[in-house]
Design an enzyme around this catalytic site. Structure first.
Site, PDB file in Angstrom:
ATOM      1  N   HIS A  12      85.743  20.523  61.470  1.00  0.00           N
ATOM      2  CA  HIS A  12      86.841  20.980  62.308  1.00  0.00           C
ATOM      3  C   HIS A  12      88.173  20.740  61.620  1.00  0.00           C
ATOM      4  O   HIS A  12      88.325  19.812  60.823  1.00  0.00           O
ATOM      5  CB  HIS A  12      86.815  20.295  63.685  1.00  0.00           C
ATOM      6  CG  HIS A  12      86.918  18.810  63.650  1.00  0.00           C
ATOM      7  ND1 HIS A  12      87.841  18.095  64.380  1.00  0.00           N
ATOM      8  CD2 HIS A  12      86.195  17.880  62.964  1.00  0.00           C
ATOM      9  CE1 HIS A  12      87.682  16.804  64.168  1.00  0.00           C
ATOM     10  NE2 HIS A  12      86.682  16.648  63.310  1.00  0.00           N
ATOM     11  N   HIS A  14      89.996  22.310  71.663  1.00  0.00           N
ATOM     12  CA  HIS A  14      89.703  22.004  70.265  1.00  0.00           C
ATOM     13  C   HIS A  14      88.389  22.669  69.866  1.00  0.00           C
ATOM     14  O   HIS A  14      87.462  22.795  70.680  1.00  0.00           O
ATOM     15  CB  HIS A  14      89.624  20.492  70.055  1.00  0.00           C
ATOM     16  CG  HIS A  14      89.574  20.089  68.618  1.00  0.00           C
ATOM     17  ND1 HIS A  14      90.468  20.563  67.673  1.00  0.00           N
ATOM     18  CD2 HIS A  14      88.716  19.271  67.944  1.00  0.00           C
ATOM     19  CE1 HIS A  14      90.175  20.049  66.493  1.00  0.00           C
ATOM     20  NE2 HIS A  14      89.115  19.268  66.630  1.00  0.00           N
ATOM     21  N   CYS A  48      93.049  24.960  64.615  1.00  0.00           N
ATOM     22  CA  CYS A  48      91.590  24.804  64.607  1.00  0.00           C
ATOM     23  C   CYS A  48      90.866  26.067  65.075  1.00  0.00           C
ATOM     24  O   CYS A  48      89.745  26.353  64.634  1.00  0.00           O
ATOM     25  CB  CYS A  48      91.184  23.608  65.474  1.00  0.00           C
ATOM     26  SG  CYS A  48      91.674  23.748  67.226  1.00  0.00           S
TER      27      CYS A  48
END
Length: 221
Positions: A62, A50, A151
């Protein structure tokens, strides 16, 4: 309307799930003094990594899949840390948002790598202030795609000016090796022949498909 109402009730219940609250990481685990505005934060997980952009003052922007903003207007519930249930259904329904969370909620207890992508990307990073400005400009709801806009695409655009994902590239390479292989071509041929024989639909079109599909996979392997 019924499916939407059902999902709404289901997720309102999930947002108050006590088990998720117990799993929430302890606050203050990370030394945020080492982060600079515009830094790219990377959190390795079991199956994926991530990414986020540090904005300063313990804030990380994010992109994360989340179904809740679509089915609820409760801002206090939406502002809470995105649970795994919300994330999973966000992926399935392709709903996501670029949001700001504290470092603890962003990392969820995992190790944080800082600007690790600088060693991988061939492009030089933009100025930290410009990176943060781009990250803030894109805040809000977005359409999510596991392969084409996740992401990593978001942070790569913010920091390097190019929207790409190394994770997606590696995944596509693996899929290509599996799908476009000689073994896959042979199995496809057997499946086509079995289908024709089993259904008894021997025709010119059926024979052509039986030949063309395996041949195309064979040539691409």
């Amino acid at each position: 309307m019924f499916p939407l109402h059902f999902l709404s009730c289901f997720f309102i219940a999930l947002t108050t799930d006590k088990n998720e609250e117990k799993k929430k990481p302890k606050q203050g685990k990370y030394d945020i003094s080492v982060f600079k505005r515009g830094d790219l934060l990377e959190v390795p997980r079991t199956l994926f990594t991530h990414f986020g952009i540090y904005l300063g003052n313990n804030r990380v922007a994010h992109l994360i899949p989340d179904i809740l903003p679509v089915i609820s207007a409760d801002k206090s519930a939406i502002a809470k840390m995105v649970t795994n249930n919300r994330l999973l259904l966000g992926v399935i329904t392709k709903q996501a948002s670029v949001r700001v969370d504290c470092v603890d909620d962003f990392a969820y207890g995992a190790e944080i790598l800082v600007n690790h992508m600088d060693k991988v990307c061939s492009r030089l990073p933009l100025d930290g202030e410009e990176v943060a400005r781009r990250a803030e400009k894109l805040l809000g709801s977005v359409e999510y795609s596991l392969l084409w806009y996740n992401c990593e695409h978001y942070v790569m655009y913010c920091r390097y000016g190019t929207s790409m994902s190394f994770q997606t590239y590696q995944f596509c390479k693996i899929v290509r090796k599996i799908v476009f292989s000689k073994t896959s071509s042979f199995l496809t041929l057997l499946l086509c022949l079995f289908t024709i024989v089993y259904l008894g639909c021997v025709s010119v079109y059926g024979i052509l498909l039986t030949a063309v599909i395996p041949f195309t996979i064979w040539m691409a392997s």
